[in-house]
Design a protein around this motif. Structure first.
Motif, PDB file in Angstrom:
ATOM      1  N   SER A  67      80.248 -45.701-110.519  1.00 43.54           N
ATOM      2  CA  SER A  67      81.706 -45.751-110.360  1.00 43.54           C
ATOM      3  C   SER A  67      82.115 -45.305-108.960  1.00 43.54           C
ATOM      4  O   SER A  67      83.000 -45.915-108.336  1.00 43.54           O
ATOM      5  N   TRP A  68      81.478 -44.234-108.455  1.00 41.83           N
ATOM      6  CA  TRP A  68      81.809 -43.750-107.112  1.00 41.83           C
ATOM      7  C   TRP A  68      81.466 -44.796-106.054  1.00 41.83           C
ATOM      8  O   TRP A  68      82.200 -44.974-105.087  1.00 41.83           O
ATOM      9  N   VAL A  69      80.360 -45.491-106.243  1.00 40.31           N
ATOM     10  CA  VAL A  69      79.976 -46.528-105.285  1.00 40.31           C
ATOM     11  C   VAL A  69      80.961 -47.692-105.337  1.00 40.31           C
ATOM     12  O   VAL A  69      81.443 -48.165-104.298  1.00 40.31           O
ATOM     13  N   ILE A  70      81.276 -48.156-106.552  1.00 39.10           N
ATOM     14  CA  ILE A  70      82.220 -49.274-106.687  1.00 39.10           C
ATOM     15  C   ILE A  70      83.579 -48.888-106.112  1.00 39.10           C
ATOM     16  O   ILE A  70      84.209 -49.664-105.372  1.00 39.10           O
ATOM     17  N   GLY A  71      84.054 -47.682-106.450  1.00 45.78           N
ATOM     18  CA  GLY A  71      85.338 -47.229-105.939  1.00 45.78           C
ATOM     19  C   GLY A  71      85.352 -47.147-104.424  1.00 45.78           C
ATOM     20  O   GLY A  71      86.317 -47.564-103.771  1.00 45.78           O
ATOM     21  N   GLY A  72      84.259 -46.632-103.846  1.00 41.73           N
ATOM     22  CA  GLY A  72      84.163 -46.541-102.390  1.00 41.73           C
ATOM     23  C   GLY A  72      84.150 -47.906-101.726  1.00 41.73           C
ATOM     24  O   GLY A  72      84.799 -48.110-100.689  1.00 41.73           O
ATOM     25  N   VAL A  73      83.429 -48.840-102.326  1.00 45.17           N
ATOM     26  CA  VAL A  73      83.367 -50.195-101.774  1.00 45.17           C
ATOM     27  C   VAL A  73      84.749 -50.863-101.863  1.00 45.17           C
ATOM     28  O   VAL A  73      85.183 -51.545-100.931  1.00 45.17           O
ATOM     29  N   CYS A  74      85.448 -50.653-102.993  1.00 41.12           N
ATOM     30  CA  CYS A  74      86.796 -51.225-103.143  1.00 41.12           C
ATOM     31  C   CYS A  74      87.724 -50.725-102.042  1.00 41.12           C
ATOM     32  O   CYS A  74      88.441 -51.514-101.406  1.00 41.12           O
ATOM     33  N   ILE A  75      87.712 -49.422-101.818  1.00 44.58           N
ATOM     34  CA  ILE A  75      88.586 -48.862-100.788  1.00 44.58           C
ATOM     35  C   ILE A  75      88.127 -49.304 -99.396  1.00 44.58           C
ATOM     36  O   ILE A  75      88.952 -49.551 -98.501  1.00 44.58           O
ATOM     37  N   LEU A  76      86.816 -49.432 -99.195  1.00 49.03           N
ATOM     38  CA  LEU A  76      86.307 -49.891 -97.902  1.00 49.03           C
ATOM     39  C   LEU A  76      86.786 -51.301 -97.601  1.00 49.03           C
ATOM     40  O   LEU A  76      87.144 -51.617 -96.456  1.00 49.03           O
ATOM     41  N   ILE A  77      86.815 -52.170 -98.615  1.00 43.41           N
ATOM     42  CA  ILE A  77      87.310 -53.536 -98.427  1.00 43.41           C
ATOM     43  C   ILE A  77      88.771 -53.508 -97.983  1.00 43.41           C
ATOM     44  O   ILE A  77      89.177 -54.246 -97.063  1.00 43.41           O
ATOM     45  N   LEU A  78      89.563 -52.653 -98.609  1.00 41.50           N
ATOM     46  CA  LEU A  78      90.958 -52.509 -98.194  1.00 41.50           C
ATOM     47  C   LEU A  78      91.054 -51.935 -96.785  1.00 41.50           C
ATOM     48  O   LEU A  78      91.912 -52.323 -95.990  1.00 41.50           O
ATOM     49  N   ALA A  79      90.152 -51.006 -96.470  1.00 39.20           N
ATOM     50  CA  ALA A  79      90.172 -50.377 -95.146  1.00 39.20           C
ATOM     51  C   ALA A  79      89.837 -51.374 -94.047  1.00 39.20           C
ATOM     52  O   ALA A  79      90.384 -51.294 -92.936  1.00 39.20           O
ATOM     53  N   LEU A  80      88.945 -52.318 -94.316  1.00 45.82           N
ATOM     54  CA  LEU A  80      88.582 -53.319 -93.311  1.00 45.82           C
ATOM     55  C   LEU A  80      89.810 -54.116 -92.868  1.00 45.82           C
ATOM     56  O   LEU A  80      89.992 -54.400 -91.680  1.00 45.82           O
ATOM     57  N   VAL A  81      90.646 -54.472 -93.840  1.00 46.21           N
ATOM     58  CA  VAL A  81      91.859 -55.222 -93.530  1.00 46.21           C
ATOM     59  C   VAL A  81      92.814 -54.360 -92.710  1.00 46.21           C
ATOM     60  O   VAL A  81      93.406 -54.809 -91.725  1.00 46.21           O
ATOM     61  N   HIS A  82      92.963 -53.094 -93.113  1.00 52.23           N
ATOM     62  CA  HIS A  82      93.835 -52.180 -92.376  1.00 52.23           C
ATOM     63  C   HIS A  82      93.341 -51.968 -90.947  1.00 52.23           C
ATOM     64  O   HIS A  82      94.141 -51.755 -90.035  1.00 52.23           O
TER      65      HIS A  82
END
Length: 586
Positions: A67-82
């Protein structure tokens, strides 16, 4: 410049964007890469680390590591756009402003409201965290019910703490600005020190300490609640909440020395560092647990019972037989330290559980009042929110933030239940970035992009899908309450006379369809309320959400403001503000 000073410089009402689209007073570009990285890291490390490991474990078992890995990857994807947007338009408060430039007034008002919701819900959640750890002491043990909801006395204490935060915001926070660097070092240093101390104690076998790798298969196994448990843990256990804050580098972009280089590095770097720290924290919490603190099931003693693994008749009720289990700990990390004979570390953690959450709550409290001030200056909120005290404090915003924060204690009286609300409000705010990204890529293909995200046409819609999925995983109990807050926002914002030329109705036509649609999907999904609502299974829920998100995404891109309109807004607002911020040439 400290993080707090940068924040206050960014949020201060001395430099608003006026109705003619001109920038206000200039801000100094003084923050370097480390300052931007530290701003995001200081926001990422909050109360989430104090409870995330415990609540993730009893909602998903040891599979919460996934869950921590999936959550981190999800936020990282959003961060790339930002990262691309922040370097492209290095403006103060950037993440809340991108949708306005891409889709006009209605979208700007909507995402501004989401930004305000996110800001005002952080303070009560941090107050809840402080109270939860404070119940270690006898004087505070009557503040919580067995299911960790506030008692009447606990609610009074929570309101008093919120009032204290309001008072500091009203009177000024210069003293905090002088000590913020030390507070930030403390906030980051304590979890890192905890990982190191617990690991060393376990390796040395000091006291009752040990590293119990067999815990990965203890109780009812590694993954007792399947994929649904893994996904459910991401929003409801505080995992996404723990990663929130990376956008602070974007918010301080207007004061960055070299924003085109440093913002992408700070945004992406903070997520990667946060991912490493949180995975290590979860690992150490799991393997440090003595077998006596683990029941027959990972969810035994779970006061929230979000995963539904406990029978309804015993969920949330006091049971003396399970009070020694990790899931019943009111101060998880401090009680782990005490169990393994590290009493001195437990003392530090109890102190940290008061200092860090309230410090974070104070910062976001100020953010909420400043966001409402900005919305008033853009005619989205009533003009009364623009009134200032002699010391330039938006006092109406401070008062309303206090009231709104206290109201959150009523439908969301526990830390974990508040987590779902702030997670959903935050991802709604974040969702504006991938939509703006897609609009700018289509409408401004040749605009200078100091950092150009590779395969942006793939990552952008994926980021929007991720936002929708996090809302889905938060469940219907959170979605319907968030829906009420959205309706309140509509009544507050759109009951005023706004210039029709600034509404841009066509460019934002997708927004109400998206909000209603994602609510309906959540209601009928496997993450809905009662089993009778579950028309869709797990994978069907995910696929339908992803497909719906893609429809909304490409609809939004198709109706985004024309190139000429976006370019005019950039010429009138972005370019002058960048020039003002840069100062005179040397």
């Amino acid at each position: 410049m400290s993080t707090w000073e940068g924040f206050m410089a960014t949020q201060t009402p001395a430099a608003p964007e006026n109705k003619q689209g001109k920038s206000g007073a200039s801000l100094a570009r003084e923050i370097g890469l480390i300052g931007l990285l530290w701003a995001s890291m200081g926001s990422i490390i909050g109360s989430g680390w104090l409870f995330g490991a415990q609540k993730g474990l009893y909602n998903a078992g040891p599979a919460v590591m996934i869950s921590w890995v999936i959550g981190g990857v999800c936020i990282l994807i959003l961060a790339l756009v930002h990262a691309e947007l922040g370097a492209m338009f290095p403006l103060s408060g950037g993440s809340a402003r991108f949708p306005h430039y891409a889709f006009g007034g209605i979208a700007g008002a909507g995402f501004g409201w989401f930004s305000w919701l996110q800001a005002v819900t952080v303070a009560p959640i941090e107050v809840s965290a402080a109270i939860l750890y404070a119940t270690h002491y006898k004087f505070a043990q009557g503040w919580l019910n067995p299911n960790e909801t506030l008692t009447h006395s606990g609610l009074i204490v929570a309101v008093i703490l919120m009032a204290l935060l309001a008072a500091v915001n009203y009177l000024g926070v210069k003293a905090l600005a002088n000590t913020n660097s030390a507070v930030t070092w403390w906030k980051v240093g304590v979890p890192l020190g905890t990982i190191l101390v617990v690991a060393v104690a376990g390796l040395l076998g000091a006291g009752n300490a040990g590293l119990h790798w067999s815990n990965f298969h203890a109780a009812d196994g590694f993954n007792p609640y399947g994929l649904k448990g893994i996904l459910l843990a991401i929003p409801v256990s505080g995992i996404i909440f723990a990663y929130l804050g990376f956008e602070q580098a974007d918010q301080l972009a207007g004061e960055s020395k070299n924003p085109k280089r440093d913002i992408p590095l700070a945004v992406i770097g903070s997520i990667i560092l946060g991912l490493i720290i949180y995975i290590l924290l979860q690992l150490m919490f799991l393997i440090a647990l003595p077998s006596s603190a683990i029941g027959k099931h990972w969810c035994d003693g779970n006061p929230d019972n979000v995963s539904g693994c406990l029978p309804a008749e015993i969920a949330g009720k006091a049971n003396p037989a399970i009070q020694h289990l990790f899931s019943a700990f009111s101060g998880p990390w401090a009680e782990i330290a005490a169990l393994i004979s590290l009493g001195w570390l437990a003392t530090i953690l109890y102190i940290d559980a008061i200092v860090s959450p309230l410090g974070t709550g104070l910062i976001y409290y100020a953010a909420g009042s400043r966001v409402s001030y900005g919305l008033a200056r853009n005619d989205y909120f009533h003009s009364v929110f623009g009134k200032l005290t002699a010391s330039k404090v938006p006092w109406v915003g401070v008062l309303v933030s206090f009231v709104a924060g206290c109201v959150c204690f009523l439908p969301f009286p526990s830390w974990q239940s508040l987590v779902g609300l702030i997670t959903s409000a935050s991802v709604l705010m974040y969702a504006g970035a991938p939509l703006s990204f897609g609009a700018f890529r289509k409408r401004l293909p040749d605009y200078e992009r100091p950092y150009r995200l590779p395969l942006g046409e793939f990552w952008s819609p994926l980021a929007f899908i991720v936002s929708s999925l996090i809302i889905l995983w938060s469940g219907w109990e959170t979605a319907w309450k968030l829906g009420i807050l959205i309706v309140i926002g509509i009544l507050l914002i759109f009951n005023r006379e706004m210039d029709p030329a600034h509404l841009n109705t066509r460019a934002a036509g997708w927004l109400p369809v998206y909000l209603i649609g994602i609510g309906v999907i959540t209601y009928f999904s496997t993450f809905g309320g009662s089993p009778a609502q579950h028309v869709m299974g797990l994978w069907t829920s995910i696929i339908v959400t992803a497909a719906f998100s893609l429809v909304i995404y490409y609809w939004a891109i198709a109706v985004a403001l024309p190139t000429e309109t976006i370019q005019r807004m950039i010429d009138e607002v972005v370019v002058p503000e960048e020039d003002d911020l840069a100062g005179p040439a040397h």
